[in-house]
Design a protein around this motif. Structure first.
Motif, PDB file in Angstrom:
ATOM      1  N   ARG A 161      57.374 125.756  -8.764  1.00 43.50           N
ATOM      2  CA  ARG A 161      57.535 125.931  -7.511  1.00 43.50           C
ATOM      3  C   ARG A 161      56.515 125.367  -6.551  1.00 43.50           C
ATOM      4  NH1 ARG A 161      59.799 131.803  -8.399  1.00 43.50           N
ATOM      5  NH2 ARG A 161      61.917 131.395  -9.624  1.00 43.50           N
ATOM      6  N   HIS A 162      55.102 125.080  -7.282  1.00 49.64           N
ATOM      7  CA  HIS A 162      54.232 124.590  -6.417  1.00 49.64           C
ATOM      8  C   HIS A 162      54.029 123.136  -6.442  1.00 49.64           C
ATOM      9  CE1 HIS A 162      52.376 125.643 -10.226  1.00 49.64           C
ATOM     10  NE2 HIS A 162      51.440 124.646  -9.718  1.00 49.64           N
ATOM     11  N   PHE A 163      54.821 122.282  -7.094  1.00 52.87           N
ATOM     12  CA  PHE A 163      54.679 120.906  -7.578  1.00 52.87           C
ATOM     13  C   PHE A 163      55.704 120.200  -6.596  1.00 52.87           C
ATOM     14  CE2 PHE A 163      53.488 120.131 -12.203  1.00 52.87           C
ATOM     15  CZ  PHE A 163      52.568 121.071 -12.151  1.00 52.87           C
ATOM     16  N   ASN A 164      54.985 118.944  -6.186  1.00 49.35           N
ATOM     17  CA  ASN A 164      55.933 118.260  -5.560  1.00 49.35           C
ATOM     18  C   ASN A 164      56.904 117.364  -6.467  1.00 49.35           C
ATOM     19  OD1 ASN A 164      54.289 118.520  -3.188  1.00 49.35           O
ATOM     20  ND2 ASN A 164      53.296 116.902  -3.282  1.00 49.35           N
ATOM     21  N   VAL A 165      58.299 117.444  -6.098  1.00 53.51           N
ATOM     22  CA  VAL A 165      59.286 117.110  -6.959  1.00 53.51           C
ATOM     23  C   VAL A 165      60.225 116.070  -6.369  1.00 53.51           C
ATOM     24  CG1 VAL A 165      61.144 117.445  -8.558  1.00 53.51           C
ATOM     25  CG2 VAL A 165      59.281 119.323  -8.459  1.00 53.51           C
ATOM     26  N   SER A 166      60.389 114.893  -6.802  1.00 56.17           N
ATOM     27  CA  SER A 166      61.515 113.904  -6.507  1.00 56.17           C
ATOM     28  C   SER A 166      62.583 113.804  -7.507  1.00 56.17           C
ATOM     29  CB  SER A 166      60.928 112.796  -6.310  1.00 56.17           C
ATOM     30  OG  SER A 166      59.645 112.607  -5.133  1.00 56.17           O
ATOM     31  N   LEU A 167      63.779 113.723  -7.018  1.00 56.98           N
ATOM     32  CA  LEU A 167      65.012 113.697  -7.673  1.00 56.98           C
ATOM     33  C   LEU A 167      65.945 112.341  -7.491  1.00 56.98           C
ATOM     34  CD1 LEU A 167      66.319 117.253  -7.566  1.00 56.98           C
ATOM     35  CD2 LEU A 167      65.017 116.123  -9.283  1.00 56.98           C
ATOM     36  N   ARG A 168      66.670 111.791  -8.321  1.00 55.50           N
ATOM     37  CA  ARG A 168      67.593 110.752  -8.075  1.00 55.50           C
ATOM     38  C   ARG A 168      68.713 110.856  -8.939  1.00 55.50           C
ATOM     39  NH1 ARG A 168      64.564 105.238 -10.362  1.00 55.50           N
ATOM     40  NH2 ARG A 168      64.421 105.592 -12.561  1.00 55.50           N
ATOM     41  N   VAL A 169      70.037 110.544  -8.814  1.00 57.61           N
ATOM     42  CA  VAL A 169      71.132 110.514  -9.250  1.00 57.61           C
ATOM     43  C   VAL A 169      71.750 109.121  -9.259  1.00 57.61           C
ATOM     44  CG1 VAL A 169      72.187 111.078  -7.015  1.00 57.61           C
ATOM     45  CG2 VAL A 169      73.257 111.468  -9.538  1.00 57.61           C
ATOM     46  N   GLN A 170      72.528 108.665 -10.495  1.00 53.66           N
ATOM     47  CA  GLN A 170      72.950 107.214 -10.626  1.00 53.66           C
ATOM     48  C   GLN A 170      74.474 107.692 -11.231  1.00 53.66           C
ATOM     49  OE1 GLN A 170      71.755 104.898 -13.773  1.00 53.66           O
ATOM     50  NE2 GLN A 170      71.304 103.078 -12.415  1.00 53.66           N
ATOM     51  N   ALA A 171      75.430 106.567 -10.874  1.00 51.32           N
ATOM     52  CA  ALA A 171      76.803 106.854 -10.997  1.00 51.32           C
ATOM     53  C   ALA A 171      76.731 105.780 -12.422  1.00 51.32           C
ATOM     54  CB  ALA A 171      77.796 106.482 -10.153  1.00 51.32           C
ATOM     55  N   GLU A 172      77.678 106.293 -13.579  1.00 53.76           N
ATOM     56  CA  GLU A 172      78.101 105.192 -14.765  1.00 53.76           C
ATOM     57  C   GLU A 172      79.390 105.244 -14.941  1.00 53.76           C
ATOM     58  OE1 GLU A 172      75.375 107.017 -17.676  1.00 53.76           O
ATOM     59  OE2 GLU A 172      73.575 106.138 -16.712  1.00 53.76           O
ATOM     60  N   LEU A 173      79.699 104.166 -15.510  1.00 58.34           N
ATOM     61  CA  LEU A 173      81.148 104.024 -15.873  1.00 58.34           C
ATOM     62  C   LEU A 173      81.220 102.780 -16.793  1.00 58.34           C
ATOM     63  CD1 LEU A 173      84.093 104.880 -15.782  1.00 58.34           C
ATOM     64  CD2 LEU A 173      84.437 103.241 -13.915  1.00 58.34           C
ATOM     65  N   GLY A 174      81.075 103.359 -18.326  1.00 59.37           N
ATOM     66  CA  GLY A 174      81.051 102.272 -19.298  1.00 59.37           C
ATOM     67  C   GLY A 174      79.535 101.626 -19.150  1.00 59.37           C
ATOM     68  N   ASP A 175      79.733 100.178 -18.868  1.00 57.97           N
ATOM     69  CA  ASP A 175      78.579  99.369 -18.899  1.00 57.97           C
ATOM     70  C   ASP A 175      78.313  99.470 -17.296  1.00 57.97           C
ATOM     71  OD1 ASP A 175      78.583  98.977 -21.431  1.00 57.97           O
ATOM     72  OD2 ASP A 175      79.717  97.172 -21.366  1.00 57.97           O
ATOM     73  N   ARG A 176      79.061  99.860 -16.421  1.00 53.24           N
ATOM     74  CA  ARG A 176      78.781  99.664 -14.904  1.00 53.24           C
ATOM     75  C   ARG A 176      77.968 100.798 -14.639  1.00 53.24           C
ATOM     76  NH1 ARG A 176      84.486  98.926 -12.622  1.00 53.24           N
ATOM     77  NH2 ARG A 176      83.229  98.454 -10.405  1.00 53.24           N
ATOM     78  N   VAL A 177      76.907 100.381 -13.643  1.00 56.83           N
ATOM     79  CA  VAL A 177      76.121 101.581 -13.193  1.00 56.83           C
ATOM     80  C   VAL A 177      75.988 101.433 -11.728  1.00 56.83           C
ATOM     81  CG1 VAL A 177      74.833 101.903 -15.313  1.00 56.83           C
ATOM     82  CG2 VAL A 177      74.151 100.225 -13.555  1.00 56.83           C
ATOM     83  N   SER A 178      75.466 102.199 -10.961  1.00 59.81           N
ATOM     84  CA  SER A 178      75.254 102.243  -9.382  1.00 59.81           C
ATOM     85  C   SER A 178      73.813 102.030  -9.239  1.00 59.81           C
ATOM     86  CB  SER A 178      76.103 103.586  -8.831  1.00 59.81           C
ATOM     87  OG  SER A 178      75.432 104.668  -8.951  1.00 59.81           O
ATOM     88  N   ALA A 179      73.609 101.998  -7.978  1.00 62.38           N
ATOM     89  CA  ALA A 179      72.084 102.149  -7.527  1.00 62.38           C
ATOM     90  C   ALA A 179      71.697 103.492  -7.695  1.00 62.38           C
ATOM     91  CB  ALA A 179      71.820 101.327  -6.498  1.00 62.38           C
ATOM     92  N   TRP A 180      70.409 103.842  -7.710  1.00 65.12           N
ATOM     93  CA  TRP A 180      69.841 105.031  -7.603  1.00 65.12           C
ATOM     94  C   TRP A 180      69.900 105.705  -6.256  1.00 65.12           C
ATOM     95  CZ3 TRP A 180      68.912 108.140 -11.835  1.00 65.12           C
ATOM     96  CH2 TRP A 180      68.950 107.391 -13.233  1.00 65.12           C
ATOM     97  N   ALA A 181      70.402 106.809  -6.062  1.00 65.67           N
ATOM     98  CA  ALA A 181      70.362 107.838  -4.715  1.00 65.67           C
ATOM     99  C   ALA A 181      69.109 108.811  -4.969  1.00 65.67           C
ATOM    100  CB  ALA A 181      71.743 108.463  -4.576  1.00 65.67           C
TER     101      ALA A 181
END
Length: 344
Positions: free
Chosen positions: A100-120
């Motif tokens: 709870r005292h750490f700086n945390v960054s998160l990102r999410v990516q969509a995937e469908l088979g071999d296709r992927v999205s850019a990271w949000a």
């Protein structure tokens, strides 16, 4: 050796032909990723990616990083190939989540088979800096003698060596001015010097204090609850005296009222409580049959016994009084008693 003049053109055309294929293989980026920090919860959510030309489910991949680390998958929770649009890092309360005292960054990516999205990517956060604090939990209020005793627990568990909770109690008499007591570090608070037998309403609020970082966050207020104080010793004594005096006055007034009613309506009361006179049986029978010899009947019913006296008193008169008494008797005898003497 010179290249054929057609080769640069083919390379150029080939490069232009690859770009549309790459764009078609790219999935839309998940939109509006946001982190929810409420008490001990750490939940990342985002909007789903929808495809009109493909009915297969889209999966999502979540990664995290600290300030001085690289991106990595979250191993403790199933957020590597999930079809959900959220990732709970403290699911079911079994996990503590990120420090709870750490700086945390998160990102999410969509995937469908071999296709992927850019990271949000989600902007970095620090739990103790960005958390939303709920009201204290398990609150109990015990009315006392002119006081209210409040017990509760912290909104969530914390590392007390790093941060602390302080509490404020807002209280007011019904239709009265709002007062506040705090900050108090204990989860046991007593509101003293309250008026006995009065209704007071109150709310409790927690504040998270991170002294080393100069951070203090006020939490949400608890629901309003109202409670009535009990009597203190002085009030109990006063009430006992008033009760005794009131009872005594009531008894005196009641006795006085009864005495007045008896005096005022004495005849009526006597009439109510006395049975009416009854005609003797013999007279009643005579009234029913006047031809009946009532006098003879009464003589027969009378007792033939002679009168009996317990004592007999002989009264003697003095000589003068005896002469006067004799003369009175002679006068009362009249001429009837004297006529025989005249005959002699």
């Amino acid at each position: 050796m010179r290249l054929p003049p057609l080769l640069p053109l083919l390379l150029l055309l080939g490069g232009r032909a690859v770009s549309p294929q790459d764009s078609l293989s790219q999935l839309p980026t998940p939109r509006n990723p946001k982190i929810r920090l409420y008490n001990a919860e750490q939940v990342l959510s985002w909007e789903p990616v929808s495809l009109s030309n493909d009915t297969r489910p889209v999966t999502y991949r979540v990664q995290y990083k600290y300030t001085a680390s690289e991106w990595d998958d979250v191993a403790e929770v199933n957020c590597r190939k999930t079809t959900e649009t959220w990732c709970n890092f403290t699911e079911a309360g079994l996990l503590q989540g990120f420090p709870r005292h750490f700086n945390v960054s998160l990102r999410v990516q969509a995937e469908l088979g071999d296709r992927v999205s850019a990271w949000a990517t989600v902007p970095w956060f620090q739990h103790y800096r960005n958390v939303t604090i709920g009201p204290p939990e398990n609150m109990e209020v015990a009315p006392g003698e002119g006081s209210l005793i409040i017990r509760f627990s912290a909104p969530f568990d914390i590392d007390t060596s790093m941060v602390t909770f302080e509490y404020y109690v807002y209280y007011w008499e019904e239709a009265g001015t709002r007062k506040v007591k705090g900050p108090v570090k204990s989860n046991f608070i007593s509101l003293d010097d309250l008026k006995p037998l009065r209704v007071y309403c109150l709310q409790v609020q927690a504040e998270l204090v991170w002294s080393t970082q100069g951070i203090s966050l006020l939490g949400n207020l608890s629901n309003t609850s109202c409670h009535k104080t009990t009597m203190d010793a002085a009030t109990k004594l006063e009430q006992a005296i008033l009760t005794f005096v009131g009872a005594s006055l009531s008894v005196v007034l009641l006795v006085g009222a009864c005495f007045f009613m008896i005096l005022r309506y004495r005849g009526l009361i006597k009439y109510w409580f006395h049975s009416p006179p009854k005609i003797p049986l013999q007279i009643g029978e005579y009234l029913k049959d006047p031809a009946q010899p009532i006098l003879e009947t009464l003589d027969k019913d009378s007792s033939p016994k002679e009168d009996v006296w317990d004592s007999v008193s002989i009264i003697s008169f003095p000589e003068k009084e005896q002469d006067a008494h004799q003369s009175t008797l002679n006068q009362s005898a009249g001429p009837a008693q004297l006529s025989p003497e005249r005959g002699h």
